[in-house]
Design a protein around this motif. Structure first.
Motif, PDB file in Angstrom:
ATOM      1  N   VAL A 145       0.843  -1.198   0.000  1.00  0.00           N
ATOM      2  CA  VAL A 145       0.000   0.000   0.000  1.00  0.00           C
ATOM      3  C   VAL A 145       0.876   1.244   0.000  1.00  0.00           C
ATOM      4  O   VAL A 145       0.645   2.184  -0.759  1.00  0.00           O
ATOM      5  CB  VAL A 145      -0.963   0.001   1.213  1.00  0.00           C
ATOM      6  N   LEU A 146       1.894   1.260   0.839  1.00  0.00           N
ATOM      7  CA  LEU A 146       2.806   2.401   0.902  1.00  0.00           C
ATOM      8  C   LEU A 146       3.543   2.581  -0.426  1.00  0.00           C
ATOM      9  O   LEU A 146       3.722   3.706  -0.902  1.00  0.00           O
ATOM     10  CB  LEU A 146       3.801   2.237   2.049  1.00  0.00           C
ATOM     11  N   HIS A 147       3.973   1.475  -1.010  1.00  0.00           N
ATOM     12  CA  HIS A 147       4.653   1.509  -2.300  1.00  0.00           C
ATOM     13  C   HIS A 147       3.749   2.114  -3.375  1.00  0.00           C
ATOM     14  O   HIS A 147       4.158   3.000  -4.128  1.00  0.00           O
ATOM     15  CB  HIS A 147       5.089   0.096  -2.692  1.00  0.00           C
ATOM     16  N   GLU A 148       2.504   1.631  -3.449  1.00  0.00           N
ATOM     17  CA  GLU A 148       1.557   2.143  -4.449  1.00  0.00           C
ATOM     18  C   GLU A 148       1.263   3.619  -4.219  1.00  0.00           C
ATOM     19  O   GLU A 148       1.165   4.401  -5.162  1.00  0.00           O
ATOM     20  CB  GLU A 148       0.261   1.334  -4.421  1.00  0.00           C
ATOM     21  N   GLU A 149       1.136   3.993  -2.954  1.00  0.00           N
ATOM     22  CA  GLU A 149       0.861   5.387  -2.611  1.00  0.00           C
ATOM     23  C   GLU A 149       2.025   6.289  -3.039  1.00  0.00           C
ATOM     24  O   GLU A 149       1.824   7.351  -3.637  1.00  0.00           O
ATOM     25  CB  GLU A 149       0.622   5.505  -1.108  1.00  0.00           C
TER      26      GLU A 149
END
Length: 190
Positions: free
Chosen positions: A114-118
Protein backbone atom coordinates in the motif's frame (compact mmCIF):
# COMPACT_ATOMS: atom_id res chain seq x y z
CA UNK A 1 30.77 12.87 -33.04
CA UNK A 2 32.44 9.52 -32.53
CA UNK A 3 34.55 8.28 -35.46
CA UNK A 4 32.38 5.16 -35.86
CA UNK A 5 29.28 7.37 -36.19
CA UNK A 6 31.05 9.45 -38.84
CA UNK A 7 31.90 6.29 -40.76
CA UNK A 8 28.32 5.06 -40.38
CA UNK A 9 26.90 8.33 -41.74
CA UNK A 10 29.41 8.32 -44.60
CA UNK A 11 28.41 4.77 -45.54
CA UNK A 12 24.70 5.67 -45.38
CA UNK A 13 25.25 8.80 -47.47
CA UNK A 14 26.84 6.54 -50.10
CA UNK A 15 23.71 4.35 -50.13
CA UNK A 16 24.90 1.47 -47.94
CA UNK A 17 21.70 -0.34 -46.85
CA UNK A 18 23.48 -2.40 -44.19
CA UNK A 19 24.84 0.74 -42.53
CA UNK A 20 21.35 2.23 -42.51
CA UNK A 21 19.93 -0.97 -41.03
CA UNK A 22 22.58 -0.84 -38.28
CA UNK A 23 21.67 2.77 -37.49
CA UNK A 24 17.96 1.89 -37.45
CA UNK A 25 18.47 -1.03 -35.06
CA UNK A 26 20.72 1.03 -32.80
CA UNK A 27 18.43 4.07 -32.56
CA UNK A 28 14.92 2.67 -32.97
CA UNK A 29 14.14 2.05 -29.28
CA UNK A 30 15.32 5.49 -28.14
CA UNK A 31 13.53 7.15 -31.04
CA UNK A 32 10.31 5.28 -30.36
CA UNK A 33 10.42 6.15 -26.65
CA UNK A 34 10.93 9.82 -27.44
CA UNK A 35 8.08 9.81 -30.00
CA UNK A 36 5.83 8.12 -27.45
CA UNK A 37 6.55 10.98 -25.05
CA UNK A 38 4.81 13.33 -27.47
CA UNK A 39 2.13 11.17 -29.04
CA UNK A 40 0.84 8.89 -26.27
CA UNK A 41 0.08 6.45 -29.01
CA UNK A 42 2.07 3.36 -29.87
CA UNK A 43 0.70 3.38 -33.40
CA UNK A 44 1.39 7.07 -34.00
CA UNK A 45 4.86 6.74 -32.44
CA UNK A 46 5.74 3.94 -34.85
CA UNK A 47 4.48 6.11 -37.70
CA UNK A 48 6.57 9.06 -36.51
CA UNK A 49 9.73 6.96 -36.23
CA UNK A 50 9.11 5.36 -39.64
CA UNK A 51 8.66 8.79 -41.24
CA UNK A 52 11.82 10.14 -39.62
CA UNK A 53 13.94 7.18 -40.70
CA UNK A 54 12.43 7.29 -44.19
CA UNK A 55 13.32 10.98 -44.40
CA UNK A 56 16.79 10.17 -43.06
CA UNK A 57 17.29 7.68 -45.89
CA UNK A 58 15.80 9.94 -48.58
CA UNK A 59 18.08 12.80 -47.54
CA UNK A 60 21.14 10.62 -47.03
CA UNK A 61 23.26 12.69 -49.42
CA UNK A 62 23.13 15.63 -47.00
CA UNK A 63 24.19 13.62 -43.94
CA UNK A 64 27.65 15.17 -44.02
CA UNK A 65 26.02 18.21 -42.35
CA UNK A 66 24.83 16.14 -39.37
CA UNK A 67 26.99 16.80 -36.32
CA UNK A 68 25.20 14.43 -33.92
CA UNK A 69 22.97 11.49 -34.81
CA UNK A 70 21.17 11.74 -31.45
CA UNK A 71 20.42 15.44 -31.89
CA UNK A 72 19.36 15.02 -35.49
CA UNK A 73 16.97 12.18 -34.66
CA UNK A 74 15.52 13.77 -31.53
CA UNK A 75 14.84 17.09 -33.24
CA UNK A 76 13.39 15.29 -36.27
CA UNK A 77 11.19 13.09 -34.10
CA UNK A 78 9.96 16.02 -32.02
CA UNK A 79 9.12 18.01 -35.14
CA UNK A 80 7.48 15.06 -36.90
CA UNK A 81 5.47 14.09 -33.82
CA UNK A 82 4.20 17.62 -33.28
CA UNK A 83 3.41 17.97 -36.97
CA UNK A 84 1.43 14.71 -37.01
CA UNK A 85 -0.38 15.66 -33.81
CA UNK A 86 -1.38 19.02 -35.30
CA UNK A 87 -2.65 17.28 -38.42
CA UNK A 88 -4.63 14.81 -36.35
CA UNK A 89 -5.73 17.52 -33.89
CA UNK A 90 -4.95 15.38 -30.91
CA UNK A 91 -2.30 17.28 -28.97
CA UNK A 92 -2.50 16.27 -25.33
CA UNK A 93 -1.64 18.53 -22.49
CA UNK A 94 -0.37 15.90 -20.05
CA UNK A 95 1.83 13.41 -21.91
CA UNK A 96 3.57 12.38 -18.73
CA UNK A 97 1.19 9.50 -17.94
CA UNK A 98 3.34 7.50 -20.34
CA UNK A 99 6.20 7.33 -17.96
CA UNK A 100 5.33 5.15 -15.05
CA UNK A 101 7.94 5.66 -12.40
CA UNK A 102 8.71 2.38 -10.71
CA UNK A 103 9.81 2.40 -7.11
CA UNK A 104 11.06 -0.87 -5.71
CA UNK A 105 8.79 -2.35 -3.08
CA UNK A 106 10.41 -4.48 -0.43
CA UNK A 107 8.79 -7.62 0.89
CA UNK A 108 5.30 -9.02 0.52
CA UNK A 109 3.83 -7.19 3.49
CA UNK A 110 0.41 -5.73 2.50
CA UNK A 111 1.19 -2.48 4.28
CA UNK A 112 4.45 -2.17 2.32
CA UNK A 113 2.52 -2.72 -0.90
CA UNK A 114 0.00 0.00 0.00
CA UNK A 115 2.81 2.40 0.90
CA UNK A 116 4.65 1.51 -2.30
CA UNK A 117 1.56 2.14 -4.45
CA UNK A 118 0.86 5.39 -2.61
CA UNK A 119 4.41 6.65 -3.10
CA UNK A 120 4.48 5.62 -6.76
CA UNK A 121 1.18 7.44 -7.34
CA UNK A 122 2.45 10.54 -5.54
CA UNK A 123 5.68 10.61 -7.55
CA UNK A 124 3.78 10.26 -10.83
CA UNK A 125 1.38 13.02 -9.77
CA UNK A 126 4.27 15.28 -8.74
CA UNK A 127 6.08 14.62 -12.02
CA UNK A 128 2.86 15.36 -13.94
CA UNK A 129 2.61 18.76 -12.26
CA UNK A 130 5.92 19.93 -13.69
CA UNK A 131 5.76 22.31 -16.65
CA UNK A 132 6.10 20.53 -20.01
CA UNK A 133 9.62 21.82 -20.67
CA UNK A 134 10.81 20.74 -17.19
CA UNK A 135 9.34 17.27 -17.70
CA UNK A 136 11.04 16.84 -21.06
CA UNK A 137 14.43 18.01 -19.77
CA UNK A 138 14.11 15.97 -16.57
CA UNK A 139 13.13 12.89 -18.62
CA UNK A 140 16.08 13.24 -21.00
CA UNK A 141 18.55 13.68 -18.16
CA UNK A 142 17.19 11.19 -15.64
CA UNK A 143 15.62 8.51 -17.85
CA UNK A 144 17.69 8.77 -21.04
CA UNK A 145 20.83 9.50 -18.99
CA UNK A 146 21.91 12.39 -21.21
CA UNK A 147 24.30 15.06 -19.99
CA UNK A 148 23.26 18.69 -19.61
CA UNK A 149 25.39 19.51 -22.67
CA UNK A 150 23.73 16.79 -24.77
CA UNK A 151 20.23 17.96 -23.81
CA UNK A 152 21.16 21.59 -24.48
CA UNK A 153 22.45 20.66 -27.95
CA UNK A 154 19.46 18.44 -28.59
CA UNK A 155 16.89 21.10 -27.70
CA UNK A 156 18.86 24.05 -29.02
CA UNK A 157 19.05 25.85 -25.67
CA UNK A 158 21.87 26.76 -23.30
CA UNK A 159 23.27 24.57 -20.54
CA UNK A 160 22.35 27.36 -18.15
CA UNK A 161 18.69 26.97 -19.19
CA UNK A 162 18.96 23.20 -18.66
CA UNK A 163 20.40 23.81 -15.19
CA UNK A 164 17.60 26.28 -14.36
CA UNK A 165 14.92 23.85 -15.54
CA UNK A 166 16.44 20.99 -13.52
CA UNK A 167 16.54 23.25 -10.45
CA UNK A 168 12.86 24.12 -10.96
CA UNK A 169 12.02 20.40 -11.37
CA UNK A 170 13.94 19.39 -8.24
CA UNK A 171 12.38 22.14 -6.13
CA UNK A 172 8.85 21.34 -7.25
CA UNK A 173 9.30 17.59 -6.81
CA UNK A 174 10.87 18.11 -3.38
CA UNK A 175 8.06 20.42 -2.27
CA UNK A 176 5.37 18.00 -3.42
CA UNK A 177 7.05 14.94 -1.90
CA UNK A 178 8.16 16.62 1.35
CA UNK A 179 4.88 15.85 3.14
CA UNK A 180 5.14 12.17 2.32
CA UNK A 181 8.44 11.87 4.13
CA UNK A 182 7.65 14.19 7.04
CA UNK A 183 7.95 12.67 10.55
CA UNK A 184 4.70 11.47 12.10
CA UNK A 185 3.04 11.07 8.73
CA UNK A 186 0.32 8.42 8.58
CA UNK A 187 -0.28 6.61 5.32
CA UNK A 188 -3.62 7.21 3.67
CA UNK A 189 -5.95 4.26 3.33
CA UNK A 190 -6.81 3.16 -0.18
Amino acid sequence: MAPEDQLLLKAISEGNHLAFEKLYKEYFAKSYSFALYFTHSEELSKEVVAEVFLSFWKNRESLCKVKSIDSYLYVSIRNQALSMLRKKSCIRQEPIELFTLHIAAEGDDPEDKVLHEELESLVEKAFGQLPERCRMIYYLIKEERKSYREVADLLGISERTINSQMTIARRKLTAILRDYFSPGRTPSKK
